[in-house]
Design an enzyme around this catalytic site. Structure first.
Site, PDB file in Angstrom:
ATOM      1  N   PRO A   1      45.117  10.633  37.131  1.00 58.95           N
ATOM      2  CA  PRO A   1      46.539  10.868  37.383  1.00 58.95           C
ATOM      3  C   PRO A   1      47.417   9.948  36.525  1.00 58.95           C
ATOM      4  CG  PRO A   1      45.368  10.292  39.429  1.00 58.95           C
ATOM      5  CD  PRO A   1      44.404  10.109  38.306  1.00 58.95           C
TER       6      PRO A   1
ATOM      7  N   ASP B   1      33.240 -17.815  -7.944  1.00 58.56           N
ATOM      8  CA  ASP B   1      34.366 -18.597  -8.435  1.00 58.56           C
ATOM      9  C   ASP B   1      34.316 -20.012  -7.909  1.00 58.56           C
ATOM     10  OD1 ASP B   1      36.026 -16.973  -9.829  1.00 58.56           O
ATOM     11  OD2 ASP B   1      37.704 -17.231  -8.459  1.00 58.56           O
TER      12      ASP B   1
ATOM     13  N   LYS C   1      31.317 -21.288 -15.348  1.00 59.34           N
ATOM     14  CA  LYS C   1      30.422 -21.867 -16.361  1.00 59.34           C
ATOM     15  C   LYS C   1      30.064 -20.896 -17.484  1.00 59.34           C
ATOM     16  CE  LYS C   1      28.276 -25.390 -13.486  1.00 59.34           C
ATOM     17  NZ  LYS C   1      27.261 -25.379 -12.432  1.00 59.34           N
TER      18      LYS C   1
ATOM     19  N   GLY D   1      37.892 -16.765  -4.188  1.00 63.94           N
ATOM     20  CA  GLY D   1      38.662 -17.469  -3.165  1.00 63.94           C
ATOM     21  C   GLY D   1      39.850 -16.632  -2.718  1.00 63.94           C
TER      22      GLY D   1
ATOM     23  N   ASP E   1      42.235 -13.866  -1.445  1.00 63.80           N
ATOM     24  CA  ASP E   1      42.196 -12.418  -1.655  1.00 63.80           C
ATOM     25  C   ASP E   1      42.166 -12.198  -3.166  1.00 63.80           C
ATOM     26  OD1 ASP E   1      43.295  -9.580  -0.161  1.00 63.80           O
ATOM     27  OD2 ASP E   1      43.494  -9.761  -2.328  1.00 63.80           O
TER      28      ASP E   1
ATOM     29  N   MET F   1      49.134 -22.557  -7.489  1.00 64.17           N
ATOM     30  CA  MET F   1      48.875 -23.081  -8.841  1.00 64.17           C
ATOM     31  C   MET F   1      50.077 -23.862  -9.368  1.00 64.17           C
ATOM     32  SD  MET F   1      46.900 -19.848 -10.576  1.00 64.17           S
ATOM     33  CE  MET F   1      47.878 -18.495  -9.939  1.00 64.17           C
TER      34      MET F   1
HETATM   35  N1  SAH Z   1      43.388 -15.435  -4.786  1.00 61.97           N
HETATM   36  C1  SAH Z   1      43.681 -16.718  -4.181  1.00 61.97           C
HETATM   37  C2  SAH Z   1      44.653 -17.500  -5.025  1.00 61.97           C
HETATM   38  C3  SAH Z   1      44.137 -17.808  -6.420  1.00 61.97           C
HETATM   39  S1  SAH Z   1      45.220 -18.811  -7.339  1.00 61.97           S
HETATM   40  C4  SAH Z   1      44.209 -16.512  -2.775  1.00 61.97           C
HETATM   41  O1  SAH Z   1      44.565 -15.394  -2.371  1.00 61.97           O
HETATM   42  O2  SAH Z   1      44.221 -17.496  -2.012  1.00 61.97           O
HETATM   43  C5  SAH Z   1      44.581 -20.405  -6.981  1.00 61.97           C
HETATM   44  C6  SAH Z   1      45.578 -21.163  -6.125  1.00 61.97           C
HETATM   45  O3  SAH Z   1      45.386 -20.787  -4.765  1.00 61.97           O
HETATM   46  C7  SAH Z   1      45.400 -22.652  -6.132  1.00 61.97           C
HETATM   47  O4  SAH Z   1      46.019 -23.238  -7.260  1.00 61.97           O
HETATM   48  C8  SAH Z   1      46.117 -23.032  -4.861  1.00 61.97           C
HETATM   49  O5  SAH Z   1      47.507 -22.978  -5.043  1.00 61.97           O
HETATM   50  C9  SAH Z   1      45.739 -21.895  -3.944  1.00 61.97           C
HETATM   51  N2  SAH Z   1      44.582 -22.219  -3.099  1.00 61.97           N
HETATM   52  C10 SAH Z   1      43.402 -21.591  -3.073  1.00 61.97           C
HETATM   53  N3  SAH Z   1      42.604 -22.120  -2.125  1.00 61.97           N
HETATM   54  C11 SAH Z   1      43.304 -23.080  -1.525  1.00 61.97           C
HETATM   55  C12 SAH Z   1      43.067 -23.996  -0.459  1.00 61.97           C
HETATM   56  N4  SAH Z   1      41.911 -24.011   0.207  1.00 61.97           N
HETATM   57  N5  SAH Z   1      44.039 -24.850  -0.112  1.00 61.97           N
HETATM   58  C13 SAH Z   1      45.218 -24.842  -0.743  1.00 61.97           C
HETATM   59  N6  SAH Z   1      45.504 -24.018  -1.751  1.00 61.97           N
HETATM   60  C14 SAH Z   1      44.577 -23.153  -2.136  1.00 61.97           C
END
Ligand code: SAH
Length: 370
Positions: A15, A166, A188, A219, A221, A303
Site C-alpha cells: 500500500p 607514474d 625512467k 596519480g 585522475d 604544479m
Molecule cells: N592527475 C593528477 C594531477 C597531476 S598534476 C590529479 O588528478 O590529482 C601533478 C600535481 O598534482 C602536483 O604538482 C600537485 O599539485 C598535485 N598532487 C598530486 N598528488 C598530490 C598529493 N598527494 N598531495 C598534494 N598534491 C598532489
C-alpha cells in the site's frame, strides 16, 4: 536494488513504499501494485520476499509460496523462513555469499572480512581460465593513499600483465602485483628521439597489440592534468581496446583531506583548477590570471609550488585581496600530509614542497583539524 541489478523482473505489492522504491517504480524499473497483498499474488514467481510489518501476512504469503514450491524469504522470522537472503559481496568476478544460522549481522561481518581479504589479495583467487582480454586500462589511482583507488581500478590492476606507472601513483599499489607482471616506470623511460609521452604511448600500444592486458596507472585522475586524453587517442588510433577508470583527483581530494570543501555552502559557488607549471606572463601560458584574480571563487593550484610567488603577485595585481586565506596541502592523504596556512601576500615566501595542492579563497580559511 540487487534483484534489479541481477536482471530480475520485480513485482512489488504494497500500500505504501519508501521514496527510493517509489522512484524505481516511477522509472519503470519495477512494477508497483499499490494495495495490500492478496491471495494468488505469488503465482508464477521464482522467488518471493515477504517483508510486510504484519507477521500474519508474511506467514500467509510464505504458506502460499511453499504450496507452489516457490522459495520464500520471510524478513520477520528467520526460523520460519523457507529460504534466507545471504550476505553477498563480489570482487573481480568472484562472488561470496554467507549465511550464519539466521544471524544477518554475523553473516555481514564474515562477508566483509572475506571481501576485504579478496581485495587486499590476502585470499588468493587465481584464475584457471583466461585472464583479461588484451587491451589497455587507463586508471586513475587516486591522490596518494593506496586505499583511495576505486574498486574497479583495483580489480583491473590485479589482472594486469603490464603496468606503466607514474611517480605520483601510490607505490604501495605496485606491491600488490605478482612477480611476473612487467612494471614499466614511466619516469625512467630514456629520453631519445621521442618524448617521454610518445614512448609511454608506444609501450602501451605495443604490449597490447602483442596480446597483453596493460594498465596505465596514474596519480589522481588521469584526465586532470594527466595527459589521459593523449593516451586514449593513441589506443584508439592503434585499434587497441581501451577502458577509462576515473580516479579521485588531488584537486578535490587534497583540500578535502585538509577539511576544506572547495564549494562550501554559503561561501562560494565555484572553484577553478589551474596549473601553475607556467608562470603568469609567460608566452606559453594559456591561463587568464586577470580573470581569475577578479573572480571570487575558490582557486585550486596544481604544479604551482615553483611559481607560487609569481602567481600570488599576478592575482593581487589583478584585484584579489592580498589577505585571502591560503592553504598549502602537501602529500595529501599520505602519512606525510602537511597543511600550511598563510595569506595570498605571504604565499611566495612561505614554505611549500612538491607535491602540493594550493587552495586560495575564503574556503581555505575554513580548514579543519582532522
Ligand atoms: N592527475 C593528477 C594531477 C597531476 S598534476 C590529479 O588528478 O590529482 C601533478 C600535481 O598534482 C602536483 O604538482 C600537485 O599539485 C598535485 N598532487 C598530486 N598528488 C598530490 C598529493 N598527494 N598531495 C598534494 N598534491 C598532489
Amino acid at each position: 536494488p540487487r534483484l534489479l541489478e541481477a536482471g530480475a523482473r520485480v513485482r512489488l505489492v504494497a500500500p505504501e513504499v519508501t521514496t527510493t522504491l517509489g522512484d524505481y517504480a516511477e522509472a519503470g524499473e519495477l512494477h508497483w501494485e499499490r494495495r495490500p497483498w492478496a491471495s494468488g499474488d505469488t503465482a508464477g514467481a521464482w522467488f518471493v520476499l515477504a517483508a510486510t510489518d504484519d507477521p500474519a501476512v508474511n506467514a500467509a504469503v510464505a504458506a502460499e509460496a511453499e504450496a507452489d514450491r516457490i522459495w520464500c524469504v520471510r524478513a520477520d522470522d528467520a526460523e520460519a523462513s523457507g529460504a534466507w537472503t545471504l550476505a553477498r559481496a563480489a570482487f573481480d568476478g568472484v562472488s561470496v555469499a554467507v549465511a550464519a544460522s539466521g544471524d544477518p549481522g554475523r553473516a555481514a561481518a564474515v562477508r566483509d572480512a572475506v571481501a576485504e581479504r579478496l581485495r587486499s589479495g590476502e585470499i588468493d583467487a587465481p584464475r584457471t581460465r583466461g585472464g583479461h582480454a588484451p587491451g589497455v586500462a587507463l586508471i586513475g589511482a587516486g591522490p596518494g593513499d593506496a586505499d583511495l583507488i576505486t574498486l574497479r581500478g583495483l580489480e583491473l590492476l590485479r589482472q594486469a600483465e603490464v603496468v606503466v606507472s607514474d611517480r605520483l601513483a601510490p607505490q604501495a599499489l605496485l606491491d600488490l602485483l605478482a612477480d611476473d607482471v612487467e612494471v614499466v616506470d614511466a619516469a625512467k623511460l630514456p629520453y631519445g628521439r621521442h618524448t617521454t609521452q610518445e614512448q609511454i604511448n608506444a609501450v602501451m600500444v605495443e604490449r597490447a597489440l602483442a596480446g597483453r592486458f596493460v594498465v596505465r596507472l596514474k596519480g589522481g585522475d588521469g584526465f586532470v592534468f594527466g595527459r589521459g586524453a593523449e593516451e586514449l587517442d593513441a589506443c584508439i588510433e592503434a585499434g587497441v581496446p581501451v577502458e577509462v577508470v576515473p580516479g579521485l583527483s588531488s584537486s578535490i581530494a587534497g583540500p578535502a583531506a585538509a577539511g576544506i570543501s572547495v564549494t562550501e555552502r554559503g561561501i562560494v559557488h565555484d572553484f577553478t583548477v589551474v596549473t601553475g607549471h607556467v608562470p603568469p606572463g609567460d608566452a606559453k601560458s594559456r591561463v587568464n590570471w586577470d580573470a581569475l584574480a577578479k573572480s571570487n571563487g575558490t582557486l585550486v593550484l596544481l604544479m604551482a609550488v615553483k611559481n607560487r610567488a609569481a602567481i600570488a603577485e599576478a592575482l593581487i595585481a589583478g584585484g584579489r585581496d592580498a589577505g585571502s586565506p591560503v592553504r598549502v596541502v602537501e602529500n595529501a592523504t599520505t602519512k606525510n600530509q602537511t597543511v600550511r596556512a598563510c595569506t595570498l601576500a605571504e604565499l611566495g615566501s612561505s614554505e611549500a614542497h612538491h607535491p602540493a595542492v594550493i587552495v586560495i579563497g575564503a574556503v581555505a580559511g575554513r580548514g579543519r583539524e582532522l
